[in-house]
Scaffold this motif. Structure first.
Motif, PDB file in Angstrom:
ATOM      1  N   LYS A  52     -11.700  -1.840 -53.254  1.00 41.22           N
ATOM      2  CA  LYS A  52     -10.942  -0.456 -53.484  1.00 41.22           C
ATOM      3  C   LYS A  52     -11.617   0.701 -52.847  1.00 41.22           C
ATOM      4  CE  LYS A  52      -8.768   2.155 -57.048  1.00 41.22           C
ATOM      5  NZ  LYS A  52      -9.015   2.774 -58.129  1.00 41.22           N
TER       6      LYS A  52
ATOM      7  N   GLY B   5     -17.744   1.900 -49.956  1.00 42.62           N
ATOM      8  CA  GLY B   5     -16.868   0.750 -50.057  1.00 42.62           C
ATOM      9  C   GLY B   5     -18.003  -0.317 -49.575  1.00 42.62           C
TER      10      GLY B   5
ATOM     11  N   SER C 115     -17.589  -2.164 -52.741  1.00 39.90           N
ATOM     12  CA  SER C 115     -16.138  -1.980 -53.536  1.00 39.90           C
ATOM     13  C   SER C 115     -14.765  -2.137 -52.425  1.00 39.90           C
ATOM     14  CB  SER C 115     -16.028  -0.736 -54.156  1.00 39.90           C
ATOM     15  OG  SER C 115     -14.913  -0.676 -54.544  1.00 39.90           O
TER      16      SER C 115
END
Length: 188
Positions: free
Chosen positions: A164, A128, A162
């Motif tokens: 998500k 992430g 990221s």
């Protein structure tokens, strides 16, 4: 007995950790972001058996080259390995520099155990912040790098980040705060 000391290093205040077992003459260094002399001093004359990186950003690896010794392993998740030699993805360009470090000698992934200096560190892949961000778990101690801070989490707007993936990683790691001491990449 496991000993842990922290040195806050570099312009971004990166937390670098030195771990060693009583009676041993070697140690493990996690995230040596700068100030190799201070980190080496924290090692207390012990040989650095391994340098473990929680991810490939420059502020977590800038002192690697100065700390490497003959036989020292350099460990990073395979998804971040290329960042060590790329100022764009390790974001050192953001401070107007081109920082790189030697290539990793060991690439790890989810569930691997990095066993150095009598310390077994289990790899938790927590992408992430970067694609290869990891946490290292040693008993009730969790070294989270930039995945989880005391009052927040790392950025996800840099190359390879990221939102998500980071939210999924946080859902996995946050419950561990109940029974683990958290050692974050900044602010500890």
């Amino acid at each position: 007995m496991l000993n842990i000391t922290c040195r806050t290093v570099g312009m971004l205040g990166t937390c670098c950790y030195v771990l060693w077992q009583d009676g041993r003459e070697d140690c493990v260094v996690i995230d040596p972001g700068a100030d190799a002399a201070s980190i080496r001093n924290a090692c207390g004359g012990r040989r650095i058996a391994a340098i473990l990186l929680t991810h490939g950003h420059f502020d977590h690896m800038s002192a690697v080259a100065d700390l490497m010794e003959e036989g020292t392993e350099l460990v990073i998740h395979r998804a971040d390995a290329a960042m060590l030699g790329d100022p764009h993805t390790n974001v050192s360009w953001m401070i107007g520099e081109s920082i790189t470090c030697p290539a990793a000698t060991r690439l790890v992934g989810e569930g691997d155990v990095a066993d150095y200096a009598g310390i077994a560190l289990t790899v938790l892949h927590t992408p992430g912040h970067t694609p290869g961000s990891v946490c290292y778990e040693v008993g009730e101690h969790l070294f989270t790098g930039d995945t989880l801070f005391d009052h927040g989490y790392g950025r996800f707007d840099l190359p390879g980040g990221s939102a998500k993936a980071l939210m999924e990683s946080l859902r996995r790691v946050m419950p561990l705060q109940e029974d683990h001491q958290i050692y974050a990449g900044h602010g500890s």
